[in-house]
Design a protein around this motif. Sequence first.
Motif, PDB file in Angstrom:
ATOM      1  N   ASN A 349      80.597  94.954 131.476  1.00  0.00           N
ATOM      2  CA  ASN A 349      81.740  95.202 131.320  1.00  0.00           C
ATOM      3  C   ASN A 349      82.313  94.745 131.578  1.00  0.00           C
ATOM      4  O   ASN A 349      84.442  94.840 131.154  1.00  0.00           O
ATOM      5  CB  ASN A 349      81.664  96.729 131.950  1.00  0.00           C
ATOM      6  CG  ASN A 349      82.403  97.922 131.230  1.00  0.00           C
ATOM      7  OD1 ASN A 349      83.020  97.996 130.124  1.00  0.00           O
ATOM      8  ND2 ASN A 349      83.520  98.373 132.625  1.00  0.00           N
ATOM      9  N   LYS A 350      82.920  94.211 133.246  1.00  0.00           N
ATOM     10  CA  LYS A 350      84.212  93.500 133.315  1.00  0.00           C
ATOM     11  C   LYS A 350      84.581  91.991 132.512  1.00  0.00           C
ATOM     12  O   LYS A 350      85.498  91.863 132.506  1.00  0.00           O
ATOM     13  CB  LYS A 350      84.730  93.203 135.150  1.00  0.00           C
ATOM     14  CG  LYS A 350      85.755  92.447 135.602  1.00  0.00           C
ATOM     15  CD  LYS A 350      85.561  92.614 137.499  1.00  0.00           C
ATOM     16  CE  LYS A 350      86.337  91.414 137.551  1.00  0.00           C
ATOM     17  NZ  LYS A 350      86.219  91.840 138.616  1.00  0.00           N
ATOM     18  N   ALA A 351      83.335  91.809 132.298  1.00  0.00           N
ATOM     19  CA  ALA A 351      82.990  90.036 131.960  1.00  0.00           C
ATOM     20  C   ALA A 351      84.260  90.375 130.316  1.00  0.00           C
ATOM     21  O   ALA A 351      84.809  89.582 129.450  1.00  0.00           O
ATOM     22  CB  ALA A 351      82.750  89.593 131.832  1.00  0.00           C
ATOM     23  N   THR A 352      83.185  91.465 129.887  1.00  0.00           N
ATOM     24  CA  THR A 352      83.672  91.647 128.140  1.00  0.00           C
ATOM     25  C   THR A 352      84.886  92.158 127.895  1.00  0.00           C
ATOM     26  O   THR A 352      85.972  91.752 127.264  1.00  0.00           O
ATOM     27  CB  THR A 352      82.838  93.043 127.526  1.00  0.00           C
ATOM     28  OG1 THR A 352      81.695  92.558 127.673  1.00  0.00           O
ATOM     29  CG2 THR A 352      83.180  93.049 126.714  1.00  0.00           C
ATOM     30  N   LYS A 353      85.767  92.525 129.128  1.00  0.00           N
ATOM     31  CA  LYS A 353      87.373  93.261 129.389  1.00  0.00           C
ATOM     32  C   LYS A 353      87.891  92.424 129.292  1.00  0.00           C
ATOM     33  O   LYS A 353      89.300  91.878 128.448  1.00  0.00           O
ATOM     34  CB  LYS A 353      87.792  95.137 130.400  1.00  0.00           C
ATOM     35  CG  LYS A 353      86.669  95.681 129.334  1.00  0.00           C
ATOM     36  CD  LYS A 353      87.105  96.620 130.431  1.00  0.00           C
ATOM     37  CE  LYS A 353      86.164  97.988 130.267  1.00  0.00           C
ATOM     38  NZ  LYS A 353      86.806  99.028 130.601  1.00  0.00           N
ATOM     39  N   ILE A 354      87.654  91.038 130.520  1.00  0.00           N
ATOM     40  CA  ILE A 354      88.173  90.157 130.692  1.00  0.00           C
ATOM     41  C   ILE A 354      88.468  89.032 129.347  1.00  0.00           C
ATOM     42  O   ILE A 354      89.447  89.017 129.083  1.00  0.00           O
ATOM     43  CB  ILE A 354      87.960  89.230 131.916  1.00  0.00           C
ATOM     44  CG1 ILE A 354      88.474  90.637 133.529  1.00  0.00           C
ATOM     45  CG2 ILE A 354      88.310  88.076 131.908  1.00  0.00           C
ATOM     46  CD1 ILE A 354      87.676  89.573 134.074  1.00  0.00           C
ATOM     47  N   LEU A 355      87.421  88.115 128.460  1.00  0.00           N
ATOM     48  CA  LEU A 355      87.366  88.133 128.066  1.00  0.00           C
ATOM     49  C   LEU A 355      88.508  88.291 125.999  1.00  0.00           C
ATOM     50  O   LEU A 355      88.332  87.462 126.334  1.00  0.00           O
ATOM     51  CB  LEU A 355      86.308  87.743 127.711  1.00  0.00           C
ATOM     52  CG  LEU A 355      85.437  86.688 129.001  1.00  0.00           C
ATOM     53  CD1 LEU A 355      84.157  86.175 128.499  1.00  0.00           C
ATOM     54  CD2 LEU A 355      86.306  85.076 128.488  1.00  0.00           C
ATOM     55  N   GLY A 356      88.092  89.534 126.272  1.00  0.00           N
ATOM     56  CA  GLY A 356      88.369  90.228 124.772  1.00  0.00           C
ATOM     57  C   GLY A 356      89.514  90.642 125.277  1.00  0.00           C
ATOM     58  O   GLY A 356      90.538  90.143 123.667  1.00  0.00           O
ATOM     59  N   GLY A 357      90.442  90.732 126.561  1.00  0.00           N
ATOM     60  CA  GLY A 357      91.657  91.094 126.434  1.00  0.00           C
ATOM     61  C   GLY A 357      92.546  89.803 126.297  1.00  0.00           C
ATOM     62  O   GLY A 357      93.688  89.167 125.880  1.00  0.00           O
ATOM     63  N   THR A 358      91.810  88.146 127.245  1.00  0.00           N
ATOM     64  CA  THR A 358      92.088  87.292 126.938  1.00  0.00           C
ATOM     65  C   THR A 358      91.302  86.143 125.855  1.00  0.00           C
ATOM     66  O   THR A 358      93.553  85.424 125.278  1.00  0.00           O
ATOM     67  CB  THR A 358      91.448  86.056 128.009  1.00  0.00           C
ATOM     68  OG1 THR A 358      91.705  86.572 129.414  1.00  0.00           O
ATOM     69  CG2 THR A 358      92.353  84.936 128.131  1.00  0.00           C
ATOM     70  N   ILE A 359      91.276  86.646 124.733  1.00  0.00           N
ATOM     71  CA  ILE A 359      91.431  85.861 123.352  1.00  0.00           C
ATOM     72  C   ILE A 359      92.234  86.607 122.693  1.00  0.00           C
ATOM     73  O   ILE A 359      92.582  86.121 121.341  1.00  0.00           O
ATOM     74  CB  ILE A 359      89.614  86.037 122.882  1.00  0.00           C
ATOM     75  CG1 ILE A 359      88.418  85.865 123.540  1.00  0.00           C
ATOM     76  CG2 ILE A 359      89.902  86.179 121.894  1.00  0.00           C
ATOM     77  CD1 ILE A 359      87.310  85.585 123.255  1.00  0.00           C
ATOM     78  N   LEU A 360      92.934  88.442 123.103  1.00  0.00           N
ATOM     79  CA  LEU A 360      93.454  89.164 121.845  1.00  0.00           C
ATOM     80  C   LEU A 360      94.681  88.538 122.811  1.00  0.00           C
ATOM     81  O   LEU A 360      95.198  88.648 121.590  1.00  0.00           O
ATOM     82  CB  LEU A 360      93.390  90.343 122.550  1.00  0.00           C
ATOM     83  CG  LEU A 360      94.404  91.474 121.563  1.00  0.00           C
ATOM     84  CD1 LEU A 360      94.473  91.256 120.389  1.00  0.00           C
ATOM     85  CD2 LEU A 360      93.920  92.535 122.362  1.00  0.00           C
ATOM     86  N   LEU A 361      94.883  87.997 123.623  1.00  0.00           N
ATOM     87  CA  LEU A 361      96.701  87.362 123.962  1.00  0.00           C
ATOM     88  C   LEU A 361      96.386  86.130 123.576  1.00  0.00           C
ATOM     89  O   LEU A 361      97.594  86.204 122.527  1.00  0.00           O
ATOM     90  CB  LEU A 361      96.538  87.753 125.542  1.00  0.00           C
ATOM     91  CG  LEU A 361      97.645  86.344 125.983  1.00  0.00           C
ATOM     92  CD1 LEU A 361      99.352  87.370 125.833  1.00  0.00           C
ATOM     93  CD2 LEU A 361      98.393  86.134 127.947  1.00  0.00           C
ATOM     94  N   CYS A 362      95.063  85.651 122.862  1.00  0.00           N
ATOM     95  CA  CYS A 362      95.399  83.802 122.015  1.00  0.00           C
ATOM     96  C   CYS A 362      96.018  84.259 121.010  1.00  0.00           C
ATOM     97  O   CYS A 362      96.711  83.964 120.084  1.00  0.00           O
ATOM     98  CB  CYS A 362      94.329  83.514 122.937  1.00  0.00           C
ATOM     99  SG  CYS A 362      94.488  82.510 124.310  1.00  0.00           S
ATOM    100  N   SER A 363      95.213  85.576 120.567  1.00  0.00           N
ATOM    101  CA  SER A 363      95.501  85.625 119.000  1.00  0.00           C
ATOM    102  C   SER A 363      96.731  86.716 118.764  1.00  0.00           C
ATOM    103  O   SER A 363      97.527  86.313 117.975  1.00  0.00           O
ATOM    104  CB  SER A 363      94.776  86.845 118.410  1.00  0.00           C
ATOM    105  OG  SER A 363      93.252  86.998 118.825  1.00  0.00           O
ATOM    106  N   ALA A 364      97.299  87.349 120.237  1.00  0.00           N
ATOM    107  CA  ALA A 364      98.686  87.102 119.607  1.00  0.00           C
ATOM    108  C   ALA A 364      99.769  86.241 119.402  1.00  0.00           C
ATOM    109  O   ALA A 364     101.317  86.266 118.593  1.00  0.00           O
ATOM    110  CB  ALA A 364      98.667  88.168 120.634  1.00  0.00           C
ATOM    111  N   ILE A 365      99.819  85.734 120.840  1.00  0.00           N
ATOM    112  CA  ILE A 365     100.127  84.211 120.517  1.00  0.00           C
ATOM    113  C   ILE A 365     100.752  83.896 119.335  1.00  0.00           C
ATOM    114  O   ILE A 365     101.567  83.328 118.603  1.00  0.00           O
ATOM    115  CB  ILE A 365     100.016  83.717 121.529  1.00  0.00           C
ATOM    116  CG1 ILE A 365     100.207  83.757 122.400  1.00  0.00           C
ATOM    117  CG2 ILE A 365     100.626  82.505 121.725  1.00  0.00           C
ATOM    118  CD1 ILE A 365      99.696  83.257 124.277  1.00  0.00           C
ATOM    119  N   ILE A 366      99.206  83.512 118.408  1.00  0.00           N
ATOM    120  CA  ILE A 366      98.807  82.593 116.681  1.00  0.00           C
ATOM    121  C   ILE A 366      99.416  83.998 115.803  1.00  0.00           C
ATOM    122  O   ILE A 366     100.455  82.432 115.522  1.00  0.00           O
ATOM    123  CB  ILE A 366      97.119  82.556 117.042  1.00  0.00           C
ATOM    124  CG1 ILE A 366      96.891  81.587 117.937  1.00  0.00           C
ATOM    125  CG2 ILE A 366      97.540  82.168 115.284  1.00  0.00           C
ATOM    126  CD1 ILE A 366      95.790  81.623 117.881  1.00  0.00           C
TER     127      ILE A 366
END
Length: 447
Positions: A349-366
């Motif tokens: 649960n924690k790993a998915t939220k951390i990585l999902g949020g991190t990748i989403l941040l990268c997507s937002a920057i792109i």
Amino acid sequence: MTSSDRGQFTSRFGFIMAAAGSAVGLGNVWGFPTQTATNGGAAFLLVYLFMMALLAFPMLIAELTIGRYGQSNPIASLRKIWVKNKPVAAMFGVIALLTASMILSFYAILAGWLIGFGLAPIADVIGLNGVADWLVTFGTARNVSLTVLFMLMTVFVVRRGVSDGIEKWSSRLMPVLFVLFIALIGYIFTQDGAMDGLEMYLVPKWNHLNASLVVNAMGQAFFSLSLGVGAMMVYGSYLSKDINIPKTAGQVAIIDTGVAFMAGLLILPAMFVAKENGVQIFNELGELISSGNLVFVVLPALFDSMGLAGEVIGIAFFALMVIAALTSSIAMLEVPVSCLQEEAKMSRNKATKILGGTILLCSAIIAANFNALFDLVATASTVYMQPLLGVVWAVVLGWIWSRNSLLEEIRQGNPEIEQTWFWKIWPWYVKFVCPAAILIVFAYPFL
């Protein structure tokens, strides 16, 4: 963490649906039909089928076998095989998870657009015309908002685990995808102009056959099975030991190829139906309009020209596209999640939220710097990193892994395999032919 703690697929059907879902993505539904249309129709199709058998299928078996042997994430699985140089093995595992994350960061933006085009007709029908326009108009706020929605869907599935998340939702979504395909193909075939598209698709134009076509077909076959990024390695690690890997891999490859073929049966006739309805599908030079315009300009224009039926068909088509994107994004997020979960001893649960949020941040920057970053990230991850990782996996299996240990692993689920032609050919084929073929795909654009 033992394999029982980390979860397993509960049935072979569930695994096949999940693995096929990973392979079936926008490359099949979006990229393959356009590649076929611009490379001689059935000439490209036949070479693609040949390359799927020649290159993609043997490498799919390789990744699944490495994963099941390791019973862990790509970092740990590679370390288990590459015992004499564990730091290098771990490095390539990390590169795989970074590549999967990079692909997902731009893939989620495209998938968000598909959601927008699917929701727009619904907004129109209920009178929200301004919302409908916003959903299909390029802009940072719209791009980021729809990307958030798509990533939330992906995180929702992955955080629920292997059997209750990935397997359950893949087993639901893949049959829906097939039903939508069949319904849309059946409808499009009744429209004027469809047979012209079918002729383009199924009648080979051999004058297009050249080295570039062969390389494009080889690349399409390789990428269509999600090879190189560790996704199939992770899915293989969730397989029970009594599964016949070559047989199951063959079934996954057949489904993936079938979806690509069905996409051609849908998209190419739809293009000519659009032409019959006054929509431009060729540019001034007589060349087919690019794949991006095909999905986001040509087909919506076709649906608009068909009245209420077109609204329904449009919603169904983009629902199909979103399903294809989601089943692939689940696999891409699972790669880094499995690594963080097991290497850092973190809850799923924690790993998915951390990585999902991190990748989403990268997507937002792109998305906020689209012109500068989108093509850069897409090219770096898919054109460079993915094929080179494929070469590494072939080297690991062919040159580093003990042949006896490899035989022992693949014999589980198929005790008689040592006496078959498959075992006499496949290890040597992966050792010599696959790395050379992948490097040709990689090097050709630079020659």
